[in-house]
Design a protein around this motif. Structure first.
Motif, short mmCIF file in Angstrom:
data_model
loop_
_atom_site.label_atom_id
_atom_site.label_comp_id
_atom_site.label_asym_id
_atom_site.label_seq_id
_atom_site.Cartn_x
_atom_site.Cartn_y
_atom_site.Cartn_z
N LYS A 22 9.13 -30.59 -23.24
CA LYS A 22 10.28 -30.06 -21.56
C LYS A 22 11.37 -29.62 -21.70
O LYS A 22 11.81 -28.80 -20.19
CB LYS A 22 10.20 -31.26 -20.50
N TYR A 23 12.23 -29.88 -22.30
CA TYR A 23 13.68 -29.50 -22.98
C TYR A 23 13.84 -27.84 -23.60
O TYR A 23 14.50 -27.06 -23.18
CB TYR A 23 14.58 -29.94 -23.62
N LEU A 24 13.02 -27.57 -24.43
CA LEU A 24 12.76 -26.09 -25.59
C LEU A 24 11.92 -25.10 -23.88
O LEU A 24 11.84 -23.78 -24.38
CB LEU A 24 11.51 -26.11 -26.21
N LYS A 25 11.21 -25.62 -22.98
CA LYS A 25 10.15 -24.65 -22.15
C LYS A 25 9.76 -23.92 -22.50
O LYS A 25 8.78 -24.46 -23.76
CB LYS A 25 11.31 -23.82 -21.25
N HIS A 26 9.66 -22.72 -22.07
CA HIS A 26 8.47 -21.44 -23.24
C HIS A 26 9.02 -20.74 -24.65
O HIS A 26 7.60 -20.97 -25.32
CB HIS A 26 8.30 -20.84 -21.68
N GLN A 27 9.57 -21.50 -24.17
CA GLN A 27 10.78 -20.85 -25.59
C GLN A 27 10.04 -22.03 -27.36
O GLN A 27 9.86 -21.99 -28.41
CB GLN A 27 11.54 -20.94 -26.16
N SER A 446 0.97 -9.94 -24.43
CA SER A 446 2.18 -9.81 -24.38
C SER A 446 2.53 -10.24 -25.87
O SER A 446 1.90 -10.40 -26.19
CB SER A 446 3.30 -11.25 -23.37
N LEU A 447 3.96 -10.00 -26.15
CA LEU A 447 4.41 -9.86 -27.65
C LEU A 447 3.93 -11.12 -28.47
O LEU A 447 3.50 -11.07 -29.51
CB LEU A 447 5.94 -9.91 -27.60
N SER A 448 4.38 -12.21 -27.69
CA SER A 448 3.74 -13.74 -28.77
C SER A 448 3.06 -13.51 -28.85
O SER A 448 2.13 -14.06 -29.80
CB SER A 448 4.30 -14.69 -27.66
N LEU A 449 1.70 -13.02 -27.74
CA LEU A 449 0.30 -13.23 -28.16
C LEU A 449 -0.38 -12.16 -28.78
O LEU A 449 -2.01 -11.96 -29.99
CB LEU A 449 -0.43 -12.87 -26.91
#
Lengths: 767, 113
Positions: A22-27, A446-449
């Motif tokens: 929850k602190y790092l969010k989507h990263q 997207s890039l991550s995918l």
């Protein structure tokens, strides 16, 4: 040091991952991928060292008393697998971090994924059978959590349970196999085992150990007839499928076979069982994939087929076969990981993965399409992808197989034809075929995918183009680790015109022909399957589980019947029969009947007690029974007096009197005796009673004829007067030497008294 | 004498087992009493039979030779007293049991649950 530490930190990352999400969010995905990536670089840097033929061993004591330790053993095979596990794992984490965004509990999902990675990495660097088993079981558990991730879906729960039960069953068998395997070596260490494989092969435990270990490997690697859990497992989210199918879990069984090949391999039993199971799995997997329409399910069945191929190659065991196995392993990991991730992307962008409702995607996502098509080209075994090399080697190995090569070659050819057909079908149908109406316009992922699939396809391409420079160093030491007798073959893209090339061309042609006439062929195959393969393995499996539950219920009901007398009877019979057997084996008792020590008055007392006992048992009157009890109690008192038990006699008189009065008071409130049991039941009980009674009789004779030292009593006799100033030793023991025991006794009596009071006075009036 | 005692103890244990296998709950308590008697006698006989020499110390320094073994007696004494407690509790339990269930048959009980 490094391998153990790396694993420990990986485990810690897995443990804290859910909380940091929850602190790092989507990263989160990117950040969690850093550590596996560091590991990937570390093992890559080890390659030159490993090339020198060095083996890195680390050992940490775990339970030294039992000779158990955490040992890590890093050789060429471990490095190759580590690179796959951590390299693909890195991509999977990046992919999953993005892919799982819309779903709940993403943090926990990433944690499970890291745990899964730890487990698999642990297996491939294990240098001790028990260490390996621990990680092996950890993969089963973490895959259960991952497969059942969509736990609201009953289907996902069933698949997860199925995978857990099958691999768990295999895990148990494996543990048994490991224990048997370690017996002749008296060690669980891999170095000891690998140093001399003949010890186990000439031992009578070879066959049992082999069977158990093979069950473990075959269940894990989804070999026929345990293959059905793997297609079921594709209910998991796509990142899991991609990882599970390419680098982890199912490869664990293959890894185990490769690892133990120098120890267990090379015998007739080994090569026959691996060849037969492998060939069957290879063909059945491919055959069942033909008629599937779910994209992930198609890929799952081709994984089954690929695993069969790997097992077959390890079983064949020739130089070409081992080379082919390692190269194909690499090939398959690269294209299967890509394909599953792309399947996930397609599902995400179009909302379906049913290939009947997919088509014309090339114009929406050309970049993704090229990546997926290249992976499919590798699967089909077309140059210049690495898949071509894999397939060539497999054909070479089949042609040169020592046994039944025509049979293996035929099925291998058919399997490859199916793979070519599937590649063509997936590529053309999905990207160019008739376009359905999409809910929203599909977009480029997207890039991550797309990053992972792109890099993996690139690797496959580069390795295929420059095989001897790139693929050689990766695989050569892994090959010698599997089979020390064999060398790595120099990998080449072009082998010249030979039978293998002819076979490759024929495969491609046949695959194309099947594709061309698919509309005629597929319905026929479907009809054939429905007629002959109607019984689904999953259904059979679950009906077996149900039958097992019914059986245990019956068994419990039979054993836990709820009748106190049958519980007691079981206890009495088992105990006395066991003691009877011991008496039977013991030395005979020599009994001297000396009538001079039998005073007539005591004989009379004993006869009286026996008579009173018998009449108390058979009497129909409760009062008579109680009077008989009184006779027995006072008879025993007389015996105590005669044989120096003065205190006992005094106590006994009081206790007996009280007991009889109390019993009489209770009897007054109870109904008269009734006949509850049949004559047969009485006879049966009498028999049990005789069995127990006679056993005690023999016991008394045994005890009375053997003399024991009494050092404790001697001390009491000495100390009674000098220390405790008491002349009655029994009393001194009770109130002085063992005073705490007496306090305990008083407590018991007080509690009994309290309980009695409560039962009589403090009763609630219930209707 | 040992032989006679062996028979007697065997009979006592036999009676205890037989009564413990009855359906009548009162007979169960009788079986419990028999079990206590039998075990006390087993300990007593196994501890060695000494005729007419209680474990008393006579005189100032005391002669202990040939004296009966005090330890089994101390054990049995404790057992007798605890046996009384258990029996009294069990008898009261039977009494309450009958008051509440109106039956002394165990099988009746399991059918009524």
């Amino acid at each position: 040091m490094t391998t153990g530490l790396f694993l420990l930190i990986l485990l810690l990352v897995a443990a804290i991952a859910p909380f940091l999400r929850k602190y790092l969010k989507h990263q989160a995905g990117w950040i969690y991928a850093l550590w596996p990536f560091a590991g990937f670089l570390y093992y890559l840097s080890l390659l030159p060292v490993i090339q020198q033929g060095e083996i890195l061993i680390e050992s940490y004591e775990w339970i030294p008393v039992l000779g158990l330790s955490f040992t890590f053993y890093v050789d060429g095979l471990s490095v190759l697998f580590s690179l796959l596990v951590l390299g693909i794992g890195t991509f999977i984490l990046v992919y999953a971090g993005y892919y799982m965004r819309p779903y709940p509990m993403k943090g926990r999902f990433l944690g499970y994924l890291l745990l899964f990675m730890t487990a698999m990495q642990g297996i491939v660097v294990s240098g001790n059978l028990i260490t390996m088993f621990v990680f092996w079981e950890l993969t089963s558990i973490s895959s259960y959590l991952l497969i059942g991730y969509y736990h609201e879906k009953p289907e996902a729960r069933a698949s997860a349970l199925q995978a857990l039960l099958i691999t768990g069953f295999g895990g148990l068998a494996l543990l048994g196999g490991f224990v048997l395997l370690a017996i002749p070596y008296d060690s669980y260490e891999l170095t000891t085992l690998l140093s001399d494989g003949d010890v186990i092969k000439n031992h009578y435990l070879y066959i049992p150990a082999l069977i158990l270990i093979l069950i473990g490997a075959f269940t894990k690697s989804a070999q026929f007839p345990f293959h059905f859990w793997l297609p079921g497992a594709m209910t998991a989210p796509s990142p899991v499928s991609a990882y599970l199918h390419s680098a982890t879990m199912v490869k664990a069984g293959v890894f185990l076979l490769a690892r133990l090949n120098p120890v267990l391999g090379g015998t007739e039993v080994w090569s026959y069982s691996l060849t037969i199971v492998g060939v069957t799995t290879m063909f059945v997997g491919a055959w069942l994939s033909v008629t599937q329409v779910d994209l992930k399910r198609i890929l799952a069945y081709t994984t089954v087929s690929a695993l069969g191929t790997l097992v077959l190659l390890i079983g064949t065991g020739t130089e070409y076969a081992i080379n082919a196995a390692i190269v194909f392993l690499l090939v398959h990991a690269l294209y299967k990981g890509t394909l599953f991730m792309m399947a996930g992307n397609i599902e995400k962008k179009t909302g379906t993965r049913d290939i009947r409702y997919l088509g014309g995607l090339f114009k929406y996502m050309p970049f993704a399409a090229i990546i997926m098509i290249l992976a499919l080209v590798s699967m089909a075994g077309v140059p210049p992808m690495l898949g071509f090399l894999g397939k060539e080697l497999i054909y070479e190995a089949s042609v040169a197989a020592p046994k039944a090569h025509l049979f293996i070659l035929t099925l291998g050819f058919l399997t490859n034809v199916i793979l070519v057909f599937l590649s063509l079908r997936l590529a053309i149908d999905i990207f160019w075929g008739k376009e359905p109406v999409y809910d929203k316009k599909p977009q480029e992922p997207s890039l991550s995918l797309i990053l992972g699939p792109f890099l993996m396809v690139l690797a496959s391409f580069v390795l295929g183009l420059l095989p001897s420079a790139m693929a050689g160093p990766l695989t050569s030491k892994a090959i010698t680790a599997i089979s020390p007798l064999h060398d790595a073959i120099i990998l080449k893209l072009w082998h010249g015109f030979n039978i293998v090339l002819a076979l490759s061309v024929l495969t491609l042609l046949s695959g194309y022909l099947v594709f061309r006439y698919r509309h005629q062929l597929l319905p026929a195959i479907d009809r054939f399957n429905i007629r002959y393969f109607r019984r689904e393995f999953t259904r059979v499996f679950f009906s077996m589980i149900d039958a097992f539950l019914v059986f245990t219920k019956l068994k419990t009901r039979a054993l836990q019947h709820g009748y106190h007398r049958f519980y007691l009877m079981t206890l009495f019979v088992v105990a006395s029969v066991m003691v009877w057997v011991m008496i039977w084996r013991a030395d005979p008792i020599i009994l001297e009947l000396n009538f001079s020590d039998m005073p007539i008055n005591l004989i009379a007392v004993v006869v009286l007690i026996i008579a009173a006992t018998l009449s108390a048992v058979v009497s129909n009157s409760r009062v008579v029974a109680l009077i008989c009890m009184g006779v027995i109690g006072f008879g025993i008192t007389i015996i105590f007096i005669a044989y120096s038990g003065v205190d006992l006699a005094i106590t006994m008189i009081m206790v007996e009197t009280l007991m009889i009065i109390l019993a009489m008071a209770v009897v007054y409130h109870l109904p008269k005796y009734q006949n509850f049991s049949s004559t047969g039941a009485r006879m049966r009980d009498a028999l049990v009673a005789t069995l127990v009674g006679t056993f005690f009789m023999v016991l008394v004779l045994q005890a009375g004829t053997s003399t024991l030292d009494a050092p404790i009593s001697a001390y009491y006799k000495e100390a009674s007067y000098s220390l405790a100033f008491g002349r009655n030793i029994v009393n001194v023991i009770l109130v002085d030497f063992r005073a705490l025991d007496t306090l305990g006794e008083i407590t018991v009596i007080s509690i009994a008294a309290l309980g009695i009071y409560a039962m009589i006075k403090l009763t609630k009036k219930t209707n | 004498m040992l032989f006679l005692f062996a028979i007697m103890i065997g009979v006592l244990y036999g009676a205890a087992v037989y009564l413990l296998l009855r359906r009548n709950i009162f007979k169960l308590v009788l079986g419990l009493i028999f079990l206590g008697h039998a075990t006390n006698m087993l300990l007593f006989v196994a501890g060695g039979l000494t005729n007419g020499k209680p474990a008393f110390i006579r005189g100032l320094q005391g002669e202990t030779v040939g004296m009966s073994d005090p330890l089994p007696q101390a054990l049995i004494l404790t057992a007798i007293v605890i046996g009384l407690g258990v029996t009294a509790f069990a008898l009261t339990l039977v009494y309450r049991f009958y008051k509440v269930t109106k039956t002394v048959d165990f099988d009746q009980l399991s059918e009524n649950e």
